[in-house]
Enzyme design. Sequence first.
Site, short mmCIF file in Angstrom:
data_model
loop_
_atom_site.label_atom_id
_atom_site.label_comp_id
_atom_site.label_asym_id
_atom_site.label_seq_id
_atom_site.Cartn_x
_atom_site.Cartn_y
_atom_site.Cartn_z
N HIS A 190 0.78 -1.41 0.12
CA HIS A 190 0.13 0.00 0.10
C HIS A 190 1.48 0.83 0.16
CE1 HIS A 190 -4.06 -1.78 0.96
NE2 HIS A 190 -3.06 -2.87 0.98
N ASP A 235 -6.18 5.84 0.79
CA ASP A 235 -6.51 4.66 0.33
C ASP A 235 -7.89 4.13 0.46
OD1 ASP A 235 -4.29 1.84 0.31
OD2 ASP A 235 -5.95 1.45 0.49
N GLN A 269 13.67 -4.20 -6.04
CA GLN A 269 13.00 -5.58 -6.89
C GLN A 269 13.02 -4.54 -8.20
OE1 GLN A 269 9.32 -7.83 -6.32
NE2 GLN A 269 8.10 -6.69 -7.56
N ASN A 290 1.67 -4.39 -7.01
CA ASN A 290 2.62 -3.37 -7.86
C ASN A 290 3.61 -4.92 -8.47
OD1 ASN A 290 2.31 -1.45 -5.92
ND2 ASN A 290 1.93 -2.40 -4.26
#
Length: 456
Positions: A18, A115, A338, A357
């Site tokens: 998030h 959110d 990543q 994601n």
Amino acid sequence: SHTPSPHIALIPSAGMGHLTPFLRLASLLLSRNCNVTLVTAKSTVSNAESDHISFFLTTHPRVKHLEFDVIPLHSSNPSAQDPFLIQYNAISRSAHLLHPLLSSSSPPLSAIFCDLLVAKSVARISADLRIPYYLVITTSARFLSFMLHLPVLVSNPDKFNSSIVQVEIPGLTPFSIASIPLPFLNPNHLLAASIIANVGVVPEAKGIMVNTFDWFEAETIAALNNGKVLSNLPPVIPIGPVQAYELQKDQSPYLLWLDDQPEKSVVYVSFGSRTAMSNDQIRELGYGLDKSGCRFLWVVKTTKVDKEDKAGLEELLGESFLERIENRGMVVKGWVNQDKILAHPATGGFISHCGWNSVTESAERGVPVLAWPLHGDQRVNAEVLQKAGLGIMEKTWGMGTERLVKHEEIGKKIVELMDDAELRNRAKKVGEEARKSTELGGSSDEAIMEIIEKLT
Ligand code: BUP
């Protein structure tokens, strides 16, 4: 004449899944001349979150930071075991405490971007202060559709239980029951309850931004926007894939190792920041990687929160395993970058749990995915990426099957992922489309600019 820049407060929920898109969006807004206030809970669940918040604030000194205390959860609810679910719920119940902080912001706020898990409190604050609020959705448009329908579904248990075959949502391809997270069948489950509590105020939002792109989920986005899914929704606005902000020069050993590998030869393996597989499954995966004969970069995670635990890899996999793979594979514990790995020319495939994601990052880099969803929205996300041509999935693995997947099948599937030239081309095409949408004048870029202009 000088037009004032809008001031936008960003309010994410818990967990890297998030937080990450919010930080990226914050960086994007700054680059478009907005003032940004980042609002976070005083304590985070993982070190990954607190580290990333501090790093972000250091590298983006113009961002203001507001912190708020969360009211702890006292519950005997059996789902109150997962530290992330506890925090989602605590943030959701505590967001009303933000009222005084947000009302005294200087310069005054032009909008709140939040959110879904804090929407209810934010909607009240937004109405009271007469500041528009927008939702920022960190999952797929397809899973969003499911969440928006959850109150309707749970009110009709005859049609929504584990013995049904599929879940129908108007305007959408039906969802197979295997792709629905089982906890959502129980309205008392902490996550289902938090979502149900917040979706009621979605119609009050000015817009729903989704970290996806039009090409990737065209049908779903169209269905959401022409009133088929729900009749009273604000515009659903794809703004992704929201890009990673520039990090420091990174000399991590795994990146240096990638530098030495041939182009597209390495399969990258990671199951995200909040999912740990069983030790037995980790072992089979290791042997499967070995069996595939492919080069690999494997991020091993044995605990739910963070990865810096000391449980020995040797103990888990055997000393001989680590010796055998020495020149072909690299096993890491701890946080990796990543996005840099997926962008590296040596990376040719990704075995992923399909957190959203991770999906958007592989889409952006055009890296083919072997989907291995484990829980939550991941199987729905996996179906989205499969349909878009970005990857493959073995339906009898992972979520909804509870089966130990043996190394022989894992090895075979990895070879399939790495050797399929057609898949590689399709994934490359996805990457081109993803980049087209975020470049200047692309659909996602224009959507963001339009929102900013409205707030100016
Ligand atoms: Br782990 C890990 N490095 O070592 P998802 C993750 N990430 O950069 P999740 C790293 O964290 P939910 C690591 O690139 C992605 O941006 C990764 O989000 C990054 O999965 C993010 O992929 C992880 O959405 O969250 O963390 O399981 O399930 O809540 O989406």
